[in-house]
Write an enzyme that holds these catalytic residues in place. Structure first.
Site, short mmCIF file in Angstrom:
data_model
loop_
_atom_site.label_atom_id
_atom_site.label_comp_id
_atom_site.label_asym_id
_atom_site.label_seq_id
_atom_site.Cartn_x
_atom_site.Cartn_y
_atom_site.Cartn_z
N LEU A 559 -7.27 11.32 -4.12
CA LEU A 559 -6.92 10.66 -3.31
C LEU A 559 -5.56 9.92 -3.75
O LEU A 559 -4.89 10.33 -2.90
CB LEU A 559 -8.20 9.96 -2.33
CG LEU A 559 -9.88 10.78 -2.48
CD1 LEU A 559 -10.37 9.13 -2.12
CD2 LEU A 559 -9.49 11.08 -1.06
N GLY A 560 -5.72 9.80 -5.09
CA GLY A 560 -4.26 8.68 -5.10
C GLY A 560 -4.09 8.65 -5.57
O GLY A 560 -4.95 8.16 -6.95
N GLY A 562 -2.38 5.15 -8.54
CA GLY A 562 -1.92 3.77 -8.66
C GLY A 562 -1.35 3.12 -9.98
O GLY A 562 -1.13 4.13 -10.88
N GLY A 565 -4.37 3.20 -12.52
CA GLY A 565 -5.96 4.48 -12.44
C GLY A 565 -5.47 5.09 -11.49
O GLY A 565 -4.33 5.65 -10.43
N VAL A 567 -7.36 7.75 -7.97
CA VAL A 567 -8.81 7.70 -7.08
C VAL A 567 -9.22 8.72 -6.53
O VAL A 567 -8.04 10.03 -6.40
CB VAL A 567 -8.63 6.41 -5.02
CG1 VAL A 567 -9.52 6.21 -4.60
CG2 VAL A 567 -8.00 5.29 -6.68
N LYS A 584 -12.76 4.69 -8.17
CA LYS A 584 -11.34 3.91 -8.51
C LYS A 584 -11.77 3.96 -10.45
O LYS A 584 -12.49 3.85 -10.61
CB LYS A 584 -10.97 3.47 -8.02
CG LYS A 584 -9.56 2.07 -8.72
CD LYS A 584 -9.06 0.70 -7.80
CE LYS A 584 -7.92 0.78 -9.15
NZ LYS A 584 -7.68 -0.60 -8.19
N ASP A 690 -0.84 -7.64 -3.94
CA ASP A 690 0.04 -6.91 -3.70
C ASP A 690 -0.37 -6.13 -2.54
O ASP A 690 -0.67 -5.16 -1.99
CB ASP A 690 -0.70 -5.90 -4.61
CG ASP A 690 0.24 -4.72 -4.94
OD1 ASP A 690 1.33 -4.18 -4.44
OD2 ASP A 690 0.17 -3.97 -5.57
#
Length: 877
Positions: A559-560, A562, A565, A567, A584, A690
């Site tokens: 999914l993405g 960062g 790590g 996800v 995650k 953040d």
């Protein structure tokens, strides 16, 4: 044959009427094409087909066949194509109206040959190009109207020498530019001048007072200017316009003090619009001289001071707009003299003290809005609650009103919306509120109401939104809630309700949003989130379950990624449900990732709020290679992150992959509520550190959740202010573009840092521009970009994809949308000030964003209901 209910096509046999001189079939429901056989009616002098449903093109040879035409009106149909050039052959033509069709292309230059033409009206089409110079030679013109098109160019400097008998001159709602020539004041026969919604520049001609017969002057949204040195002279000179009825100069670049000479305008003046300017100073004390005023609009300026007592002399006033200024002091009691008043709006000022009881004398009042003054206090006068004329809404939200709601509230039989949010009201809701049978919105949140929810609320069958959040209500929820068959949103969070959730709530088919969190209620609510399982021990699920659910952490399920790590979408099938979650997985080879895991676990262990991402469980163990493995399992957010919605990657932008204004406002409310909770209601307080679009996740209903607490800061103090900061963890913390300036200078993290990030997020959400966009360099950043454009260019800097969802239907809708955007941009600017001490407190930002969203929601609903009623009436007709 006009003004009947004729329908169908015009019969072709009409062409047999060779001697017909006048044909008037206007104001019917005729359809089909322009009748071709009409060309045989060669004696025709007057042709009126306006206000029908005719379509197709106007015959190109109309001027070659109907050569005796003197008057032709085809307005308010759906004709398409070009204006026929052959019209120039109608040498006897004195009047032509093609208004409100779908014509396009240029205005034919040859029309300048029509020396007998007195009335020319091409308004509200799609015409483009310039006004042909030849048209300025039509010295017989009395009415020249080309507004509402896409025309451009300048007004000739010698316009004053062109039309010696002109009475109405309309160029509004086009793209004209340049200065308004001073010679326009030589058109001394003018009664109406429309120049609004164009791109003019410079000052208004100072000698407009020479237009002594002027009745209507429309100069709103023309970008003209004035300041304390020059530019306001035209107001002084217009004291000579003894018949002036309408003066609209709103939405411009006027600044400086409003001249006192405005009170010398004619007593015939009915409409005065000054809003959406940078005007300063006070309302002149003699404003009561303008006794003919029906509408006075002074909204969204920088005016301040007291509302003068003489305003009570404006006894013909029907609508009074004073919203979004800095007016202060008491509401003058003389306002009770305005017995014709229907709308009284003064939100977002600095008014104080009680509401005068004699407002109860305004027996025609339909709207009363005194919200967001913050220092209005006392109780609601019983006299106000006796105004059964109040029908649209009563909004006293976000003030300091206190005490119980008088039982006289039940007298508001015709009220549609009641908003008392954000005050200090106490006591029980009187049972008489059930007499307000047409209420659709009842917002009583953020007060100190107590006792049980009155069963009489069930008598309000048409209630659509009920918000009782953040009060002291207790007891069980009444089963009478089930009788509200139209209920769409129910907010009861942060009270002391107990007992079972009535099963009848499950039967409310319209209910799409419900929040009953922070009570002690039993039973599941609609779309209830799974309970939080994480406690002190982290291990709750095995590595194998996560690996199987992600197909071995397959990239197709990614999914993405960062900082610490990645996800993945994961299907958890342990219970046979096949529920989707988000996992995650921390990259423990990355320095700081293990600490990030601990921080996020600790933060999420202590918080619970509907707008924070929900953690389901976690995994802290060993993978098959013997390496440490850490992961968190969250609720799955099917609509991804906010980043993908405000910066969509699709080449084709549509309403299905972008956000509407209403959706953005809802998301903004969710985010600010979450931050307010973290700073002021979590124990201990937490600083997120953040806040950015990629960390705002969207559920299936597009509600937002704040996620990623991997660099958050948990504070030891019980409460901290915006100016205070934590005593450790200095240095840069956050993401470039969103990180507070003081962090780059080594300051400790603080709640002010989150507020700064929120401000940038808001500006990005509503402009569609990233703070790291290439356009921002040197001294220009997103904050300054919005601040410089605020007011006159608000709609220009707004994200253009907003209009994919709904174009404003009229000027009122456009102004309301602009008003909403201005308010949001001001909040974003207040949050993102350079110095932390200058930023707005998060609790105040929450109050203001809620108020902006609620106001827009009410307007949108009112606009929809009005439109639906209009369409329904047309259907019945």
């Amino acid at each position: 044959m006009s003004s009947n209910e004729l329908y169908g096509v015009i019969p072709p046999s009409i062409g047999r009427l060779r001697r017909l001189q006048t044909l008037d079939m206007g104001n019917n429901m005729l359809s089909g094409m322009f009748p071709a056989n009409l060309s045989f009616c060669t004696s025709l002098k007057t042709l009126i087909l306006h206000y029908n449903q005719l379509k197709g093109q106007i015959p190109v040879d109309i001027g070659n066949t109907l050569t005796h035409l003197q008057r032709i009106s085809l307005m308010n149909n759906t004709f398409t194509g070009l204006i026929p050039v052959s019209l120039a052959n109608l040498s006897s033509l004195s009047a032509v109206s093609l208004k409100e069709n779908w014509l396009h292309g240029p205005i034919p230059d040859s029309l300048g040959k029509l020396s007998s033409l007195q009335f020319l009206n091409f308004e509200s089409n799609g015409l483009s190009g310039i006004i042909p110079p030849s048209l300025y030679n039509l010295s017989s013109l009395v009415n020249f109207a080309v507004g509402g098109n896409k025309l451009h160019g300048n007004i000739p400097a010698d316009i004053g020498d062109k039309f010696p008998t002109i009475q109405e001159f309309s160029l509004g709602d086009n793209q004209f530019s340049g200065v308004i020539p001073s010679s326009i004041s030589n058109l001394t026969t003018l009664t109406g001048l429309w120049l609004s919604i164009n791109r003019f520049s410079g000052f208004v001609p100072p000698n407009l007072g020479r237009l002594q017969y002027l009745v209507r002057l429309f100069l709103h949204e023309t970008n003209v200017e004035a300041n304390d040195r020059e530019g306001w002279e035209f107001i002084t000179s217009m004291a000579n316009c003894s018949q002036l009825a309408t003066l609209l100069i709103a939405n411009n670049s006027f600044s400086g003090r409003l001249p006192n000479s405005i009170v010398n305008l004619s007593t015939t003046l009915e409409y005065l619009y000054l809003g959406y300017n940078n005007i300063t100073g006070y309302i002149p004390s003699d404003i009561g001289n303008l006794v003919g005023l029906s509408v006075l609009e002074i909204e969204h300026t920088f005016m301040s001071g007291l509302i003068p007592e003489s305003i009570g002399k404006l006894v013909n006033l029907v609508q009074l707009y004073l919203e979004n200024n800095s007016f202060s002091g008491l509401i003058p009691p003389s306002i009770g003299n305005l017995t014709q008043l229907e709308w009284l709006l003064a939100p977002n000022n600095n008014l104080q003290g009680p509401i005068p009881a004699n407002i109860g004398a305004l027996k025609s009042l339909q709207i009363l809005n005194m919200s967001m003054n913050y220092n209005l206090n006392g109780s609601i006068p019983k006299e106000v609650l006796g105004l059964n004329s109040l029908s649209s809404y009563l909004d006293l939200s976000y003030n300091s009103f206190s005490g119980p709601i008088p039982s006289e509230i039940g007298g508001l039989h015709n009220l549609n919306k009641l908003v008392l949010s954000g005050n200090h009201f106490s006591g029980e809701i009187p049972a008489s509120i059930g007499n307000c049978v047409v209420l659709e919105f009842l917002l009583l949140d953020r007060n100190s109401f107590e006792g049980s929810m009155p069963r009489s609320l069930g008598d309000i069958k048409g209630l659509r939104v009920l918000n009782l959040t953040m009060n002291k209500f207790s007891g069980e929820l009444p089963d009478t809630l089930g009788s509200m068959r139209g209920l769409e949103e129910l907010y009861l969070a942060q009270n002391n309700f107990s007992g079972p959730i009535p099963s009848v709530i499950q039967d409310l088919t319209m209910l799409s949003k419900m929040d009953v969190s922070f009570n002690n209620l039993q039973g599941r609510q609609k779309d209830q989130e799974p309970p939080m399982l994480i406690e002190e021990k982290y291990q709750r699920v095995s590595y194998n379950s996560l690996s199987v659910g992600t197909d071995g952490f397959l990239e197709a399920n990614l999914l993405g990624k960062g900082r610490y790590g990645a996800v993945y979408k994961c299907t958890m099938d342990d219970d046979g449900t096949g529920k989707s979650v988000a996992v995650k997985v921390f990259n423990l080879q990355q320095s700081g990732s293990s600490r990030s895991f601990d921080l996020e676990c600790e933060a999420l262990r202590m918080v619970r709020h509907r707008s924070l991402i929900k953690i389901i469980t976690c995994c802290s163990g060993i993978d098959p290679k013997g390496q440490d493995f850490k992961a968190l399992v969250f609720e799955f957010m099917p609509n991804g992150s906010l980043e993908g919605w405000i910066h969509p990657r699709s080449e084709e932008l549509t309403s299905s992959n972008t956000l509407s204004l209403g959706q953005r406002l809802d998301i903004a409310v969710n985010v600010v509520d979450a931050i307010d909770y973290l700073h002021n209601h979590s124990e201990p307080p937490i600083i997120h550190c953040d806040i950015k679009p990629s960390n705002i996740l969207l559920a299936g209903d597009m509600s937002a959740r704040v996620g990623d607490f991997g660099i958050s800061k948990i504070l030891g103090e019980k409460r901290i202010s915006n100016q205070n900061s934590s005593n450790s963890t200095v240095g840069l913390r956050g993401t470039i573009g969103y990180v507070a300036p003081e962090y780059g200078e080594g300051s400790a993290v603080s709640t002010g840092g989150d507020v700064y990030s929120l401000g940038i997020l808001l500006l990005e959400m509503f402009t569609g521009r990233s703070p790291t966009d290439d356009m921002f360099r040197d001294s220009l950043d997103l904050h300054k970009f919005v601040e410089d454009a605020l007011g006159k260019k608000t709609l220009e800097i707004a994200d253009s994809t907003i209009w994919l969802h709904a174009e404003p239907k009229d000027d009122t809708a456009s102004n309301r949308i602009k008003e909403c955007l201005v308010s949001i941009f001001r909040i974003g600017i207040s949050c993102s000030k350079q110095q932390s001490r200058d930023r707005i407190l998060i609790r105040d930002a929450a109050v203001e964003i809620h108020a902006v969203r609620d106001e827009y929601l009410m307007f949108s609903t009112y606009e929809y209901l009005t439109y639906s009623e209009t369409m329904d009436n047309q259907g019945r007709r």
